[in-house]
Enzyme design. Structure first.
Site, PDB file in Angstrom:
ATOM      1  N   HIS A  84       4.453  47.312  44.057  1.00  0.00           N
ATOM      2  CA  HIS A  84       4.088  46.458  45.195  1.00  0.00           C
ATOM      3  C   HIS A  84       4.601  45.032  45.014  1.00  0.00           C
ATOM      4  O   HIS A  84       4.743  44.297  45.982  1.00  0.00           O
ATOM      5  CB  HIS A  84       2.576  46.487  45.448  1.00  0.00           C
ATOM      6  CG  HIS A  84       1.746  45.768  44.450  1.00  0.00           C
ATOM      7  ND1 HIS A  84       1.068  46.400  43.426  1.00  0.00           N
ATOM      8  CD2 HIS A  84       1.457  44.455  44.316  1.00  0.00           C
ATOM      9  CE1 HIS A  84       0.405  45.505  42.727  1.00  0.00           C
ATOM     10  NE2 HIS A  84       0.623  44.318  43.237  1.00  0.00           N
ATOM     11  N   ASP A 220       2.470  52.667  40.125  1.00  0.00           N
ATOM     12  CA  ASP A 220       2.793  51.364  40.704  1.00  0.00           C
ATOM     13  C   ASP A 220       3.697  50.562  39.768  1.00  0.00           C
ATOM     14  O   ASP A 220       3.252  49.651  39.073  1.00  0.00           O
ATOM     15  CB  ASP A 220       1.491  50.610  40.986  1.00  0.00           C
ATOM     16  CG  ASP A 220       1.688  49.423  41.916  1.00  0.00           C
ATOM     17  OD1 ASP A 220       2.851  49.046  42.149  1.00  0.00           O
ATOM     18  OD2 ASP A 220       0.683  48.883  42.408  1.00  0.00           O
ATOM     19  N   SER A 648      -0.733  40.938  39.048  1.00  0.00           N
ATOM     20  CA  SER A 648      -0.040  42.187  39.343  1.00  0.00           C
ATOM     21  C   SER A 648       1.252  42.268  38.550  1.00  0.00           C
ATOM     22  O   SER A 648       2.069  41.355  38.583  1.00  0.00           O
ATOM     23  CB  SER A 648       0.288  42.278  40.829  1.00  0.00           C
ATOM     24  OG  SER A 648      -0.869  42.418  41.581  1.00  0.00           O
TER      25      SER A 648
END
Length: 713
Positions: A84, A220, A648
């Site tokens: 992402h 991810d 992230s």
């Protein structure tokens, strides 16, 4: 975290520190944390984590794209981050014919690696404390604006002194609400290329349904590479550039881990507000966040309508939609968590203790702090609601492009012919960039829906919006009709019309352009503050700074860490299970397996589809060297590290500093973690590095990438 992904955590009001709580400066690890970390399982020295003169862990951690974290995992500049985090770049490089976002992409060699238009990584070089120097330039008689001006003047000097004639980017940041200051030295590399990404059905497996949830089964991750000139220096994109040889790259572990093992994370957490008072929390819960949630859902509804119809539109808006959807669920989760845990009430109790202390002799400078703060929130509740509706409206590109380009056009038309000829190519380039990927029907309908919501729900909206709304009796349809006419008349309706105007500019046409007038009205309202509001802000900022100063003075023996603000931090804790959950097939609820992933499979579903080859590999149990010692293939795992949005893509490291996973999300139960810490609830959700390597090797057949890594078995 996410998405500016957030493993949200929770801290007491005065921020006393639990074992797994805290976002720590690397330069303070030796003094504040090292003994605790050793007891928990750290086997490195402080200098192996942070050193200015020698290669250390910090040299492998980069800020990725300005909003995420990534890590260098090979001696050829290979970068690992979340899917992402790379989502926008992957979508940009994709077309309907070569849809890398949907189908995945793996470069077979350096020549096949793809360069997005704009993507950079930032290396951290060093930091230092300049609190005494900066605070020596201010005094208590200054207004907040005077104080800010004096501080900014000194900051400019510090940044100039340390940038080595432009070699480095230097940033001075405020901590503890203006009570301390540190400068950070960075080196930026702008030639970053896509190496590989799994298909979206893996990188975003579970979609919005699983977002912020556990158990999780998402791959991810994505891979990029940093390029430099032949001497290893930053350089703009060139075919002559070569892969960067980094000062340090992470070792990748295949050994796995157990529940309660030591885990630490280095990264760039975006923003926490752990000193936020109870009245501020109530403002968010009752005014600001509900407006954000409603406005986000409004944009998502329009985007979904058009994205489902056209794959190119879907690719062009994929990153914007993902960002809005992420924060839509995040804000609603925060509302629910803050209410459920009565966070504001907890804060109010701490404030009562502080007020009692502040009322004692010798503490007079803090006596009126809480009254000023609480009064400010009462006065600004409706303003916060208005600003959140308007903020989401201004995420609509057709709402801001006319203002930005219109101001540039005004400047352009004021120049002589020679200057206009000089400016024109750059202006045309800017037009091309702003209109790239813009789909007019979607933009017009989204703007209409947001204008309708804003004009109905926000008190004291922008004047022109209020005037138009007063004559609009048809709601969204009325706004659609207004905008249809406005777009037909406007030079900003398309890049073609704007380029045509550039050939024959006319000041009167620009002055009366309906989209320019509307955009100007919205941006002017967004920036407007009355003199009274400016005074409220001044008093509040001073009171907030004194509150933090006072609370630290009240409890001088406690260890404190500053709120996150996109500077490099270290957090440490352990692999930490949640109570048993029947939805998870794993023996213990701190990890998930490929078996659980396949169990969620729904053919053709937008969120739970998966490649047939992945199912085949599962059925054959063809896991290679990436299986756990107990035979299953691990997918995701939990740790209790204290991280938030911006983390992230951060590396999860074991006690030896070896890479065991990538942080990518948090659990919805701990959504209040921006403002208060709960060591029982908070968990960080990570991709197991063994799942990443399995997907690269077995699914993608990209064994040459595995060969780059330094593996520990």
């Amino acid at each position: 975290m996410k998405k500016f992904i957030i493993c949200f955590i929770l801290a007491v009001f005065a921020i006393p520190v639990n074992a797994n709580e805290g976002m720590w400066f690397l330069m303070h690890i030796k003094r504040l944390n090292y003994v605790d970390m050793q007891k928990m399982g750290l086997q490195l020295t402080p200098e192996e984590i942070y050193s200015v003169n020698n290669a250390s862990l910090k040299d492998a951690i980069v800020q990725f794209g300005g909003g995420c974290t990534a890590e260098i995992i090979s001696d050829k500049g290979l970068v690992l981050t979340n899917h992402h985090c790379g989502y926008g770049a992957i979508a940009e490089l994709s077309t309907a014919e070569n849809d890398y976002l949907t189908n995945g992409f793996w470069a077979k060699n350096l020549k096949e690696e793809l360069k997005p238009k704009s993507l950079s990584v930032r290396f951290f070089v060093r930091m230092d404390d300049v609190s005494k120097r900066i605070l020596g330039r201010v005094n208590d008689q200054m207004t907040e604006l005077e104080r800010e001006a004096a501080i900014n003047q000194e900051i400019s000097k510090i940044e100039m002194e340390n940038n080595e004639d432009g070699k480095y980017t230097v940033s001075v940041k405020s901590f503890y609400n203006g009570n301390e200051f540190y400068y950070f030295v960075y080196q930026d590399f702008n030639d970053v290329r896509l190496v590989g990404t799994p298909p979206k059905s893996i990188g975003k497996f579970g979609g919005d349904t699983d977002n912020w949830e556990w158990p999780r089964h998402t791959g991810d991750f994505s891979l990029f590479r940093v390029y430099a000139d032949k001497d290893g220096n930053p350089a703009e994109y060139s075919e002559d550039n070569v892969p960067l040889k980094p000062k340090y790259h992470l070792t990748t572990s295949l050994k796995g881990f157990e529940d309660n093992d030591f885990a630490m994370i280095l990264g760039y957490p975006g923003r926490t507000n752990r000193w936020m008072p109870g009245a501020g929390i109530e403002q968010n819960v009752n005014y600001a966040y509900p407006a954000w949630v409603e406005a986000s859902r409004t944009s998502m509804n329009v985007m979904e309508k058009y994205m489902k119809k056209d794959q190119q539109v879907n690719l062009d808006y994929a990153s914007s939609y993902a960002s809005i959807a992420n924060y839509w669920k995040n804000r609603q989760g925060m509302i629910d968590a803050l209410k459920q845990h009565e966070t504001a009430q907890t804060k109010y109790k701490d404030e009562e203790s502080f007020q009692e202390w502040a009322s004692k002799k010798g503490n007079e400078k803090y006596a009126d702090v809480m009254n000023t703060i609480n009064d400010y929130y009462k006065k600004t509740n409706e303003i916060s609601r208005h600003n959140n509706y308007l903020s989401l409206l201004l995420r609509t590109r057709s709402a801001v492009i006319p203002y930005r380009l219109g101001k540039e056009l005004e400047y352009y038309m004021d120049q002589n012919e020679a200057k206009q000829a000089e400016l024109k190519p750059k202006f045309e380039e800017g037009i091309e960039s702003m209109y790239d990927g813009l789909y007019l029907p979607l933009e017009r309908d989204m703007l209409a829906a947001q204008l309708d919501l804003y004009s109905r729900k926000a008190k004291n909206p922008a004047p022109l919006v209020a005037k138009i709304a007063a004559g609009n009796k048809k709601g969204v349809e009325g706004w659609q009709s207004y905008l249809e006419t406005a777009f037909k008349k406007s030079i900003f309706a398309s890049k073609e019309k704007l380029n045509a105007f550039l050939e024959k500019p006319d000041a009167e046409v620009l002055k009366n352009d309906p989209l320019y007038l509307l955009s100007q009205d919205l941006l002017d309202r967004y920036r407007y503050k009355s003199e009274e509001e400016k005074q409220w802000d001044n008093d509040f900022q001073r009171a907030y700074r004194l509150m933090v100063q006072g609370m630290r003075t009240q409890n001088p023996d406690k260890k404190y860490y500053p709120d996150a603000n996109s500077t490099l931090r270290l957090t440490y804790g352990k692999i930490n299970s949640l109570p048993a959950d029947k939805r998870n097939d794993a023996k213990e609820n701190y990890y998930t397996t490929l078996k659980g992933t396949v169990a969620k499979y729904q053919p053709g579903d937008a969120e739970f589809d998966m490649p047939k080859k992945l199912i085949d590999l599962y059925e054959k149990k063809d896991f290679g060297q990436y299986a756990d010692k107990d035979g299953y293939l691990p997918v995701n795992f939990l740790s209790d590290n204290d991280i938030t949005g911006g983390n992230s893509g951060s590396p999860v490291l074991n006690g030896k500093g070896e890479l065991i996973g990538i942080a990518f999300d948090g659990n919805i139960e701990a959504m209040a973690g921006d403002v208060i810490f709960d060591d029982q609830l908070q968990r960080c959700i990570n991709v197991d590095i063994r799942y990443v390597l399995f997907l690269i090797d077995k699914l993608a057949g990209a064994g040459h990438i595995i060969d780059e890594l330094t593996l520990v078995k």
